[in-house]
Structure formats: structure tokens, C-alpha cells
Design an enzyme around this catalytic site. Sequence first.
Site, PDB file in Angstrom:
ATOM      1  N   ASP A 181       0.842  -1.198   0.000  1.00 36.99           N
ATOM      2  CA  ASP A 181       0.000   0.000   0.000  1.00 36.99           C
ATOM      3  C   ASP A 181       0.876   1.247   0.000  1.00 36.99           C
ATOM      4  O   ASP A 181       1.586   1.505   0.975  1.00 36.99           O
ATOM      5  CB  ASP A 181      -0.902  -0.028   1.244  1.00 36.99           C
ATOM      6  CG  ASP A 181      -2.011   1.001   1.163  1.00 36.99           C
ATOM      7  OD1 ASP A 181      -1.953   1.888   0.293  1.00 36.99           O
ATOM      8  OD2 ASP A 181      -2.947   0.910   1.977  1.00 36.99           O
ATOM      9  N   ASP A 182       0.851   1.996  -1.066  1.00 38.15           N
ATOM     10  CA  ASP A 182       1.617   3.250  -1.192  1.00 38.15           C
ATOM     11  C   ASP A 182       3.128   3.017  -1.338  1.00 38.15           C
ATOM     12  O   ASP A 182       3.924   3.896  -0.999  1.00 38.15           O
ATOM     13  CB  ASP A 182       1.376   4.202   0.006  1.00 38.15           C
ATOM     14  CG  ASP A 182      -0.062   4.674   0.144  1.00 38.15           C
ATOM     15  OD1 ASP A 182      -0.900   4.268  -0.674  1.00 38.15           O
ATOM     16  OD2 ASP A 182      -0.339   5.449   1.078  1.00 38.15           O
ATOM     17  N   LYS A 198      -5.707  -5.655   3.884  1.00 39.61           N
ATOM     18  CA  LYS A 198      -6.606  -4.498   3.748  1.00 39.61           C
ATOM     19  C   LYS A 198      -7.603  -4.663   2.605  1.00 39.61           C
ATOM     20  O   LYS A 198      -7.220  -4.969   1.483  1.00 39.61           O
ATOM     21  CB  LYS A 198      -5.734  -3.269   3.498  1.00 39.61           C
ATOM     22  CG  LYS A 198      -6.488  -2.029   3.072  1.00 39.61           C
ATOM     23  CD  LYS A 198      -5.528  -0.876   2.897  1.00 39.61           C
ATOM     24  CE  LYS A 198      -6.216   0.325   2.259  1.00 39.61           C
ATOM     25  NZ  LYS A 198      -5.308   1.486   2.197  1.00 39.61           N
ATOM     26  N   SER A 243      -8.199   1.730   5.435  1.00 41.34           N
ATOM     27  CA  SER A 243      -6.807   2.145   5.640  1.00 41.34           C
ATOM     28  C   SER A 243      -6.457   2.196   7.120  1.00 41.34           C
ATOM     29  O   SER A 243      -7.308   2.461   7.969  1.00 41.34           O
ATOM     30  CB  SER A 243      -6.564   3.521   5.016  1.00 41.34           C
ATOM     31  OG  SER A 243      -6.714   3.443   3.625  1.00 41.34           O
ATOM     32  N   ARG A 282      -7.793  -0.869  -5.830  1.00 43.27           N
ATOM     33  CA  ARG A 282      -8.127  -2.256  -5.444  1.00 43.27           C
ATOM     34  C   ARG A 282      -9.300  -2.784  -6.250  1.00 43.27           C
ATOM     35  O   ARG A 282      -9.359  -3.962  -6.615  1.00 43.27           O
ATOM     36  CB  ARG A 282      -8.438  -2.313  -3.943  1.00 43.27           C
ATOM     37  CG  ARG A 282      -7.170  -2.212  -3.125  1.00 43.27           C
ATOM     38  CD  ARG A 282      -7.335  -1.441  -1.832  1.00 43.27           C
ATOM     39  NE  ARG A 282      -6.034  -0.870  -1.492  1.00 43.27           N
ATOM     40  CZ  ARG A 282      -5.070  -1.554  -0.879  1.00 43.27           C
ATOM     41  NH1 ARG A 282      -5.260  -2.780  -0.488  1.00 43.27           N
ATOM     42  NH2 ARG A 282      -3.909  -0.981  -0.643  1.00 43.27           N
ATOM     43  N   LYS A 284       1.469   9.431  -5.128  1.00 47.84           N
ATOM     44  CA  LYS A 284       0.085   9.079  -4.804  1.00 47.84           C
ATOM     45  C   LYS A 284      -0.902  10.212  -5.064  1.00 47.84           C
ATOM     46  O   LYS A 284      -0.645  11.361  -4.697  1.00 47.84           O
ATOM     47  CB  LYS A 284       0.010   8.677  -3.329  1.00 47.84           C
ATOM     48  CG  LYS A 284      -1.396   8.377  -2.822  1.00 47.84           C
ATOM     49  CD  LYS A 284      -1.373   7.864  -1.390  1.00 47.84           C
ATOM     50  CE  LYS A 284      -2.792   7.554  -0.914  1.00 47.84           C
ATOM     51  NZ  LYS A 284      -2.798   6.870   0.391  1.00 47.84           N
ATOM     52  N   ASP A 331      -0.535  -0.571  -4.655  1.00 48.11           N
ATOM     53  CA  ASP A 331      -1.834  -0.036  -5.107  1.00 48.11           C
ATOM     54  C   ASP A 331      -1.738   1.366  -5.707  1.00 48.11           C
ATOM     55  O   ASP A 331      -2.632   1.801  -6.419  1.00 48.11           O
ATOM     56  CB  ASP A 331      -2.855  -0.053  -3.965  1.00 48.11           C
ATOM     57  CG  ASP A 331      -2.554   0.967  -2.878  1.00 48.11           C
ATOM     58  OD1 ASP A 331      -1.363   1.327  -2.691  1.00 48.11           O
ATOM     59  OD2 ASP A 331      -3.498   1.409  -2.198  1.00 48.11           O
ATOM     60  N   ASN A 332      -0.651   2.075  -5.378  1.00 50.41           N
ATOM     61  CA  ASN A 332      -0.414   3.409  -5.957  1.00 50.41           C
ATOM     62  C   ASN A 332       0.992   3.839  -5.579  1.00 50.41           C
ATOM     63  O   ASN A 332       1.674   3.151  -4.813  1.00 50.41           O
ATOM     64  CB  ASN A 332      -1.457   4.452  -5.504  1.00 50.41           C
ATOM     65  CG  ASN A 332      -1.664   4.517  -4.000  1.00 50.41           C
ATOM     66  OD1 ASN A 332      -2.712   4.124  -3.488  1.00 50.41           O
ATOM     67  ND2 ASN A 332      -0.661   4.974  -3.275  1.00 50.41           N
ATOM     68  N   HIS A 388     -10.915  -2.325   1.842  1.00 50.57           N
ATOM     69  CA  HIS A 388     -11.169  -0.966   1.339  1.00 50.57           C
ATOM     70  C   HIS A 388     -12.119  -0.885   0.148  1.00 50.57           C
ATOM     71  O   HIS A 388     -12.016   0.031  -0.673  1.00 50.57           O
ATOM     72  CB  HIS A 388      -9.847  -0.243   1.014  1.00 50.57           C
ATOM     73  CG  HIS A 388      -9.896   1.209   1.409  1.00 50.57           C
ATOM     74  ND1 HIS A 388      -8.865   2.088   1.257  1.00 50.57           N
ATOM     75  CD2 HIS A 388     -10.930   1.929   1.946  1.00 50.57           C
ATOM     76  CE1 HIS A 388      -9.214   3.276   1.689  1.00 50.57           C
ATOM     77  NE2 HIS A 388     -10.461   3.207   2.111  1.00 50.57           N
ATOM     78  N   HIS A 429       1.614   2.226   4.003  1.00 49.73           N
ATOM     79  CA  HIS A 429       0.719   3.382   4.185  1.00 49.73           C
ATOM     80  C   HIS A 429       0.953   3.921   5.598  1.00 49.73           C
ATOM     81  O   HIS A 429       1.050   3.135   6.539  1.00 49.73           O
ATOM     82  CB  HIS A 429      -0.716   2.864   4.025  1.00 49.73           C
ATOM     83  CG  HIS A 429      -1.781   3.908   3.944  1.00 49.73           C
ATOM     84  ND1 HIS A 429      -2.069   4.766   4.993  1.00 49.73           N
ATOM     85  CD2 HIS A 429      -2.654   4.231   2.952  1.00 49.73           C
ATOM     86  CE1 HIS A 429      -3.063   5.549   4.633  1.00 49.73           C
ATOM     87  NE2 HIS A 429      -3.440   5.263   3.396  1.00 49.73           N
ATOM     88  N   CYS A 462      -6.116   4.367  -2.935  1.00 50.83           N
ATOM     89  CA  CYS A 462      -6.355   2.986  -2.510  1.00 50.83           C
ATOM     90  C   CYS A 462      -7.625   2.326  -3.054  1.00 50.83           C
ATOM     91  O   CYS A 462      -7.541   1.318  -3.756  1.00 50.83           O
ATOM     92  CB  CYS A 462      -6.417   2.924  -0.985  1.00 50.83           C
ATOM     93  SG  CYS A 462      -4.933   3.533  -0.172  1.00 50.83           S
TER      94      CYS A 462
HETATM   95 MG    MG Z   1      -2.605   3.118  -1.303  1.00 51.85          MG
END
Ligand code: MG
Length: 480
Positions: free
Chosen positions: A41-42, A138, A163, A85, A319, A298-299, A140, A246, A81
Site C-alpha cells: 500500500d503506497d 486491507k 486504511s 483495489r 500518490k 496499489d499506488n 477498502h 501506508h 487505494c
Molecule cells: Mg494506497
Amino acid sequence: MRRASVALLLVSFVAACAPDAQESFDAPLDRPPNFVVVFADDLGWGDLGSYGAPVIRTPHLDRMAAEGQRWTNFYVTASVCSPSRAGLLTGRLPVRNGLYGDQVRVLFPGFVGGIQDEEITLAEALRDLGYSTGMFGKWHLGDGPRYLPTRHGFDYWFGIPYSNDMMSTLPREERRAAFLDPKIEYWDVPLIRSERDEAGEIVTETLEQPADQTTITKRYAEEAVEFIRAHRDEPFFVYLPHSMPHVPLFRAPGFEDHSGAGLYGDVIEEIDWSVGRILDTLEEEGIAGNTVVFFSSDNGPWTAFRTQGGLAGPLREGKGMTWDGGMRVPGLFWWPGTIAPEVVTNEIGSTSDLFATFLSLSGGAVPDDRPMDSLDLAPVLRGRGEGPREEVPFYRGSELYAYRVGNYKAHFVTEGEYGLAGERREHDPPLLYHLALDPGEQWDIAADRPEILADVISRALQHRAGVAVAPSEFDLRTGR
Ligand code: MG
């Protein structure tokens, strides 16, 4: 004597293996492969050793690259996010299924919207083919009971519904400073287990709240390992979307000062450790050759958090933005014996392509009753052909901000990083970059290449005309 027999053994081993190894790159499978998706994540494009991270060490992810295929042009479907996803799990752009927002960009706890029952998730499609499906991490895509993973194709889920920076217990003015000295109790996020009982009813329980985030990376991995061991004799799909890196950043005590690159580096090195646990388990169980492992993020890095965010390498921004740093991510595929080692590909891929790719590899079919944004990357993985993807749309909410065709990318609108107020700029004429010559999107060549720009614009318009925008689930917020 001992040396000689080892050498002899080696010779006969090589002789026995060579034809098979050669053959196995093309051999049909006698059973469908397992799939493991590890989704950070991130995490930025430049945060792994194999992508040029200068200090952070990622030996296990580097091993995936050395023994598998590393994609340099791999994208997500959104720069934040929730919609990202959605793209991975449905094989569709978020604008098509309402999993985007123009007022709020992700889902928050208690929102009424989420993934609709009509959507077919990758987990549902694989479960229909007889796969066991487990998710560790996660979600989301909605935190109401009807939206949870066990209602959308996963037999088992252990994780956090949104998150790890949500459900703050602090007054608004203290929240930003809290990230610099994070404590578990500042974020009252639940850790949930959900599964079907013997009667087939879904049972969902909150195991702890707030979740102990210092051990969350480790526990996701250990639960996934347990699931893999329990399902070693049948096809399985493991989706392991880590809550890290994240913010707020947490790592287990053993990873404190592990990296030489601060808290952020420690967190990445623990994620790398978790990938090692998965690879080792597959080998110990003797199923590595029948398992596709994919790693991505995811980003891009959350640049608004400065040194607590990662690196996008040579790419611009991060992001929340439609510059490549926001949406181009690492893409590693590992499948020993089928994917040839040490392949770096500059073909274009997207997380939305996993749907068609995995269904192609498992003998299933992509739904034909709805528009899909999923292309089969299997020929590239098997080293048999060129990539099918030529174009990448860059959406922010429901709006198309940029469009890539081959090596060219045009920006129609640009806007600031996630979490900070940024100026929206409309570009007329659009900006045009050559991403192979200029991955940092610094040199606008629109004036030099009007014919290319016209082509990218026309393909973007054609794409846009084919997309019916569904009403936003996120903008409903707390009232339908
Ligand atoms: Mg993310």
C-alpha cells in the site's frame, strides 16, 4: 570420492532435468496453477532493490525479479487505494462500477457505498473454477457487512476493512504530528476474521480494536502461510494486500533500525521478509512450480508525507496524481519453471489485467456480459509473444486526466498530490511526453509532435466514448 559422487550426481541431475526444464516453458499444465498476489500500500516504483532503491534492501523481492519477470511499465487503475483495489479485483476500470469518487477519493468507515453484488471479483471467478480463496490484509471496498470480502468471493479473510490511518482517536489538529511518533491507540481500526462456518453461514468477528499494527505485516504473512499449507493439495488464490507502507508506519520489534533508511525502510524490509516467507513455504510444500506469485503496489508513494513516503525512482510525483509516479508501480511475476528467469520486460501491463491473465492460465473465461478492461498477459509471462496492452487511461475520479498510447502520454488535466490542496490545471493543448526517453515527464514535446498528440487525443476520445460512467459509490458518503 565424495566430490566425485557429488559431481556425478550433478551431471545426472542436469541431464535428467534439462529436457524437462526446456519443455516446461511450453508444456500444458496438468492442473491449474495457484495464484498469490502480494499488494503493498503506497509503495513506490523505486522502493525495491531491483527497481534501483539506493539503500533499502529487498533480497526476497529481488529474488522474484532474478528468477522471474520484472515489468518496468506496470500500472494501477487509480492513484489512490479504494479504486485501485477495485481495478485489480474486478478487471474493470473503477468508473465502470462506481468504485471511485469525485468528492471523496476513497471509502471511509461507515460510508454506505461499496462493491456491488453484480460485480464479479477475481476471487469469485476463481472460486467458480474450484479454487480455495483466502485474503489477508486491507480490503477498502466497503466496510458494511454486505461489502466484506467473504461476501465477494473469499472463503476466508483476516484483516483490516480500510486504511490503517482511519478511525483516528486524536483531535484533528494533532493528527498529522501523530504520524511522526505513531502509537497503536491513535487509530482505532479493527482487525477482523471472517469465514463460513460448517452450516455455510458467514461468521465475522472483530479480533482486536485497535489492531496491533506493530505485528500486522507479520500476522498477515503467517496467516497466509497457514492457508497455503492447509490448501497445498488443491488450487488456491491468496490475496495478501499489506496495510503497510501506508502511514502510520509500524514494524515488528525485530525490524527496528533494520534498514538504514529510517522507519519507512524498516517497513519495506519487513514486507520483503513476508514475501520470503511465502516463497519459502511454496518451496517447502513442493508447489512453487505450480504457483504464480505476483507483487505490486496499489499506488505510488505518498509524497505529502515527505520522508515517511517512498520513492518513485525516475518517475514524476506520487500518490493521488496522474503523473506516472502516482500510477506506475513495481510488477514482479515469479513462477519457477514456467516464467523464464531474469526477464525484464518493457511491455505495458495493468493490475486490471490480472483478471484475464489468471483466468487464461486457469482455464476459465472472462465474463462477456459486461465491458472489461482486462487483457491476457500470459503470452508475455510464458515468453511466447508480445504484450497485448498499448493504452493506459489515467483517471482521477470519473475524469480522464491523461492517456498513454505506446510510449507517448498526453496530459489533459494535472492536479496536486493526495492529502494536500493542489492547483487543478487544464492543458490546452495537452502536454505530451515520450515515456521511454523521458520517464520523469519533464520535456513537453506537444509542439514538436502535433501528429502524435492528435493520435493520442483521438484514441483517448475513442476510449472515453466507450466508457459508461456508473454513479459514484463513494460520493454517497453516509446517505444513499
Ligand atoms: Mg494506497
